[in-house]
Structures are given as C-alpha cells and as structure tokens.
Design a protein around this motif. Structure first.
Motif, PDB file in Angstrom:
ATOM      1  N   LYS A   1     -28.045  -6.787 -15.167  1.00 40.97           N
ATOM      2  CA  LYS A   1     -26.977  -7.205 -16.064  1.00 40.97           C
ATOM      3  C   LYS A   1     -26.908  -8.731 -16.047  1.00 40.97           C
ATOM      4  O   LYS A   1     -26.745  -9.343 -14.986  1.00 40.97           O
ATOM      5  N   ALA A   2     -27.036  -9.351 -17.213  1.00 41.37           N
ATOM      6  CA  ALA A   2     -26.976 -10.808 -17.323  1.00 41.37           C
ATOM      7  C   ALA A   2     -25.524 -11.237 -17.540  1.00 41.37           C
ATOM      8  O   ALA A   2     -25.034 -11.252 -18.671  1.00 41.37           O
ATOM      9  N   GLU A   3     -24.825 -11.543 -16.460  1.00 40.81           N
ATOM     10  CA  GLU A   3     -23.433 -11.976 -16.547  1.00 40.81           C
ATOM     11  C   GLU A   3     -23.394 -13.479 -16.848  1.00 40.81           C
ATOM     12  O   GLU A   3     -23.905 -14.292 -16.085  1.00 40.81           O
ATOM     13  N   HIS A   4     -22.755 -13.827 -17.961  1.00 47.38           N
ATOM     14  CA  HIS A   4     -22.871 -15.185 -18.500  1.00 47.38           C
ATOM     15  C   HIS A   4     -22.306 -16.253 -17.577  1.00 47.38           C
ATOM     16  O   HIS A   4     -22.796 -17.392 -17.575  1.00 47.38           O
TER      17      HIS A   4
ATOM     18  N   TYR B   1     -28.358 -15.388 -10.237  1.00 47.12           N
ATOM     19  CA  TYR B   1     -28.974 -14.285 -10.987  1.00 47.12           C
ATOM     20  C   TYR B   1     -30.378 -13.996 -10.450  1.00 47.12           C
ATOM     21  O   TYR B   1     -30.772 -12.834 -10.282  1.00 47.12           O
TER      22      TYR B   1
ATOM     23  N   VAL C   1     -22.354 -16.427 -14.344  1.00 47.39           N
ATOM     24  CA  VAL C   1     -23.062 -16.532 -13.062  1.00 47.39           C
ATOM     25  C   VAL C   1     -24.113 -17.643 -13.144  1.00 47.39           C
ATOM     26  O   VAL C   1     -24.777 -17.817 -14.164  1.00 47.39           O
TER      27      VAL C   1
ATOM     28  N   THR D   1     -25.598 -22.052 -15.858  1.00 47.21           N
ATOM     29  CA  THR D   1     -25.124 -20.669 -15.916  1.00 47.21           C
ATOM     30  C   THR D   1     -26.054 -19.826 -16.777  1.00 47.21           C
ATOM     31  O   THR D   1     -26.779 -20.343 -17.635  1.00 47.21           O
TER      32      THR D   1
ATOM     33  N   ASP E   1     -27.111  -7.825 -22.905  1.00 44.89           N
ATOM     34  CA  ASP E   1     -26.998  -8.331 -21.535  1.00 44.89           C
ATOM     35  C   ASP E   1     -27.522  -7.338 -20.502  1.00 44.89           C
ATOM     36  O   ASP E   1     -27.881  -7.721 -19.393  1.00 44.89           O
ATOM     37  N   ASP E   2     -27.556  -6.060 -20.858  1.00 43.86           N
ATOM     38  CA  ASP E   2     -28.039  -4.998 -19.969  1.00 43.86           C
ATOM     39  C   ASP E   2     -29.522  -4.775 -20.273  1.00 43.86           C
ATOM     40  O   ASP E   2     -29.878  -4.215 -21.313  1.00 43.86           O
TER      41      ASP E   2
ATOM     42  N   GLY F   1     -25.150 -17.840 -19.139  1.00 41.61           N
ATOM     43  CA  GLY F   1     -24.718 -17.979 -20.524  1.00 41.61           C
ATOM     44  C   GLY F   1     -25.278 -19.218 -21.187  1.00 41.61           C
ATOM     45  O   GLY F   1     -25.722 -19.179 -22.343  1.00 41.61           O
TER      46      GLY F   1
END
Length: 544
Positions: free
Chosen positions: A390-393, A400, A395, A523, A358-359, A525
C-alpha cells in the motif's frame, strides 16, 4: 563458539556474499545478502556443517555471530550431526519409471497446455554467443550426457486415471530423439538478424508433453568461428536456476571430452519434484489473510484490453544511465535493505504512479531451493509470489522502502506456499484477458556470468538476449546487476504497449531511482506526483 566454526563460517559467507571481509556483528543483509544468497547459505550450512536451518530463520537481520552460535548449539544437540533434511526424506523411494503426481507448482503449467499461446509464453531458455572452433560432435555428446545426468530432462507428462503425473523415460528410449538443430547462416547478409528470427520461431514451439524431450537445442553458425547456441524448454520441466546448473555442467563435460577423458557416466541426479511445495497451515493462513480482499487490477495502457490474452510480446533492453550499482549500494546500506528490496520498491512506486492505484500487487519470483540436495537439480521449484504493498502518501519514501523489504522477507518466509493453490483457494473469477492476482512481474538478478574464456577449449562464451515474441504479463521488469552496471529488460505485451512506451517506462523507472538516490526523505505522495507530472510532460513527445 569455537574459532574453527567462526573461521569456516566467515569463509563460507565471504564466498556466498562475494565480499572480501564479513563483519561478524553486522547484519548479513546490510552486507549485501539477497534472498537468493541466503538460500544458498542455508543449503551450505547443511552440506558443510550437517546442521538444518530453515530459510525463515535467516530471512531477517541475522549476523555471522548469531549463525555461528546457532550452528554450534544444534551440532551439540544433535551429537555433532544432523539427520537428513526432512523436505526430501518425506518422499518415499520409487521404482524407476514410476508415475509421480505433478507438484502444485507444475500443475499451473499443466493447465496451460490447453491454450497454445499461453504454453508458448511459458517456454524458457537461454542463448550464448560462442567464439572459437566449436566441436559440434562433442556438443552432441555433452547434450546426451546432460540428459542422462538430469532425469527431469526426459520426463513425460500425462494423465493417469484423471491425475496429472510425470514419468521418467529410460535413457535408452529417449537418446535417439536427442539432437542439435544446426543451421549455417554464415553466408546470410545479416546472420544475427536471421538468427533472431529463427530463435523467435523456436520459442513458438508447442511441446508434446507426453513425448519428451520437452526442449530444443539450436546451434546457428553466424560467422567465421562464431556461433549462437540456444536452449528452449517448457517451464513445467524446470526453472531459470537450472540455466546455471546446465551451463556449469555443459562446460565441465565439454572440457573433459575435448581433453580425451574417459566417458564414464556418473549416477543420475535424484528427482525431488515436491521438495518446494510442502507448506504449513501458518503459511496458508498468512497468504489467505493477505488477499482476503482481492486487489483491484492495475491499468497502465490507454489501449482497450483484448477480450482474450494473446501473450504476444517483445522486449526492450536498456542500461540505466548514471545509476551505478555502487551508488545504489550506498542507499541500500543506509536503509539496511537488500538491493532486490530497493529496486522492487521503486517498481512498485512507479506502478502506483502510472495506474493511480495505491494498492499494488506485483509478482516476484522466489527461488525456493533452500534444500542442499536440489541446488544442482534440473526441476521446477521457483514460485512467483504475489507481493502486495500500500503506497501511503504521507509516508517517507525511505520508510516505504523499508516496509517493502519487510514485506518481501515475510513473503519469502511463507514462500513454499504455491501461488497456484492460493488462486484456487481464493476462488477468484476466471478472466480470459488478465492474470488472476497481478499483471506485472519484477525480478532482480546479480549476473556473475559475463564473458567466459576457457584457455583449455579456446572458446569465449557470452550470454546474449534474443527476441522471444512473447510476454507472460502486461509488463515485466528484470533488473540485472553486472559488476557496477545495472541493466533493465522490459518484457511487454504488444496488444497494450509499443516499444516507445516500454522505453518510456524504463526511463520513468530510472527517474524514480534517481529521485530516491537524491532524497529518500521525500514523501511517497510527492514522489508519485513527480512521476505523474513527468509522464504528462512526455505524452505529447511520445505521441509525436
């Protein structure tokens, strides 16, 4: 503000943004201003209005009204004019031929000279297909005049008392070494295939940096009134922006010489190799904080990674089918981001999906030519910035993308800080099979040179891609906009990827863009899961 200032600025912004109407109260970013165009705007504000504006001041949601008010305020404060821009005023005049230390941007490429594969990978250049009666004698004169005009093309690079320096070689000394390498392939069964093979061999040149010129110019005759002209140069000399500088200069000189204009040599363009490397303590602190914890390396290939990076590579070219620039513009406007931010965000999401990390840190070239005096200079100013997201699921993908836009703007605000210095400051361990901070690079470019026909010289010129046989990183993606078309070039290392895998990568990238265009509220994710499912579905077909 005065009507005159507003009108002049509106005309300037229309020219730079290449649009028919600029809304004075609307964000320039929303109207299509990329970081490269904002940099051009900063240079023209100084050139046309005598006003100094730092690039960081326009790297946000600025409007034409805001710029007009700022221009008038500063002109009034400076008594109607500005002092010379400090970025170049700091460089004291030096005698011709004096040794000058390399900039921190150049030092990275100086260090590579010890490893031949790396040195060849950082050869840069451009190729053109020329149709018409090309006069080779005039071409040779054009080459000589360009080298006389741009001193960086005749620099020697060496060590003096343990310090890496560059020294300008006098024109009289270097002129006998300037030549066009002309080869007639018109009788070959497949002249373009042979041209491509010879071009690949030319890119494998390891230049002797102490004995300029550190470039080669080749001309292949590939048919009746058909020529391929290629230029290859080691990256320590200049960056890709100089392609346009030299292309414009060559066209102007060729027209003048063909018209029989007197051969009066203009004064050489002053060199300013350190113009893009002056940074603040705030710049350094921002980058060090960003990478206080080093990112985990991304792995996209199932193949074992070689112990030593070879830099052998190929490229895959593909037009994005069904994804026009106008469709992308609609989404870009709704999200109030630049096209480069939107296309970068899709690339970052794809890397997260394929690597499982994710980073994600990606190299993004930063032009670094905000000073008016280096707009038409051959030299190395571009700085590849490690942009970390950072890929926050949970969001939304739209948020993003906006976050990517903000991160890119912040990186560009601090873009004068050399990435080579950052790597040294971080004291990262040496890895012979990976780049220090990132193994993937992304670049978005708007191509304004497609097919150029000159009635005066009766020549038609088209920029073309020829194989180089190298790849700087594991995988790089270059997205180019030409009119309403978007093209992808994937440059990949052959030790880790096949052509089929590179083609699949571009296909997955197109799928990410398509999903974003269809529903940007999805999202992160959900989007990552969709990509991974698509990849798994395609694996048996790829293996077959």
């Amino acid at each position: 503000m005065s009507t005159d200032t507003a009108q002049r600025l509106a005309t300037l912004c229309k020219e730079i943004l290449r649009i028919d109407h600029v809304r004075p109260e609307a964000s320039l970013v929303l109207q299509g201003a990329s970081s490269m165009r904002l940099m051009q705007l900063v240079a023209r504000l100084y050139e046309d209005f005598d006003v100094i504006v730092d690039l960081s001041e326009v790297m946000g949601e600025v409007t034409l009204d805001w710029i007009a008010a700022m221009v008038e305020e500063r002109r009034a404060a400076d008594g109607g004019g500005a002092a010379p821009m400090p970025a170049l005023a700091e460089e004291a005049p030096r005698p011709a031929g004096a040794a000058v230390p390399l900039s921190e941007l150049q030092l990275a490429f100086w260090e590579m000279r010890r490893y031949a594969p790396a040195m060849c990978a950082y050869n840069e250049g451009v190729s053109h297909l020329v149709k018409g009666d090309l006069d080779l004698a005039v071409c040779k004169k054009v080459l000589v005049e360009l080298v006389a005009l741009q001193p960086a093309l005749r620099n020697a690079y060496l060590e003096v008392d343990g310090v890496a320096v560059q020294r300008e070689v006098p024109m009289a000394e270097i002129e006998p070494s300037l030549k066009l390498e002309v080869t007639d392939l018109s009788g070959h069964p497949d002249p373009m295939a042979e041209c491509a093979a010879q071009h690949r061999a030319m890119y494998a040149t390891r230049f002797d940096l102490s004995a300029p010129p550190c470039f080669r110019v080749a001309v292949w005759k590939v048919g009746e009134r058909r020529w391929v002209v290629s230029w290859v140069v080691y990256h320590i000399v200049t960056d890709w922006w100089a392609v346009d500088v030299l292309r414009r200069g060559a066209a102007k000189l060729y027209r003048a010489l063909m018209a029989g204009a007197p051969e009066s040599r203009p004064p050489a363009v002053p060199q300013a190799p350190h113009a893009g490397t002056r940074f603040t303590a705030e710049d350094e602190a921002w980058w060090l904080a960003k990478f206080q914890t080093p990112p985990r390396p991304l792995t996209l290939s199932s193949r074992p990674r070689p112990l030593i990076k070879s830099y052998a590579g190929e490229m895959y070219l593909q037009e994005l089918q069904g994804i026009s620039a106008s469709r992308m513009e609609g989404l870009r406007e709704r999200l109030a981001v630049t096209m480069s931010s939107l296309t970068y965000a899709a690339f970052s999401l794809l890397l997260a999906a394929l690597s499982g990390e994710d980073d994600v840190t990606v190299g993004v070239p930063f032009l670094n030519r905000q000073h008016a005096d280096v707009q038409d200079t051959v030299g190395l100013f571009v700085n590849s910035l490690p942009v970390r997201m950072k890929a926050e699921h949970g969001v939304a993908a739209a948020d993003y993308i906006r976050a990517c836009h903000g991160e890119l703007l912040e990186a560009f605000r601090h873009g004068r800080y050399p990435s080579f210095r950052l790597m040294r400051q971080l004291k990262l361990p040496t890895r012979f099979n990976r780049a220090p901070l990132y193994d993937h690079l992304f670049s978005y470019y708007e191509n304004t040179v497609v097919d150029v026909v000159c009635d005066q010289t009766k020549l038609a010129v088209t920029e073309i891609e020829l194989p180089r046989g190298t790849s700087k990183y594991d995988l790089s993606l270059f997205v180019t906009r030409t009119g309403d078309r978007l093209d992808c070039k994937a440059e990949y290392t052959t030790a880790l990827f096949s052509e089929e895998e590179a083609a699949a990568f571009v296909s997955h990238y197109q799928a990410v863009l398509e999903r974003l265009l269809t529903d940007s509220s999805v999202t992160v994710g959900e989007l990552l899961a969709t990509v991974r499912a698509r990849v798994q579905h395609s694996l048996p077909q790829q293996r077959a």
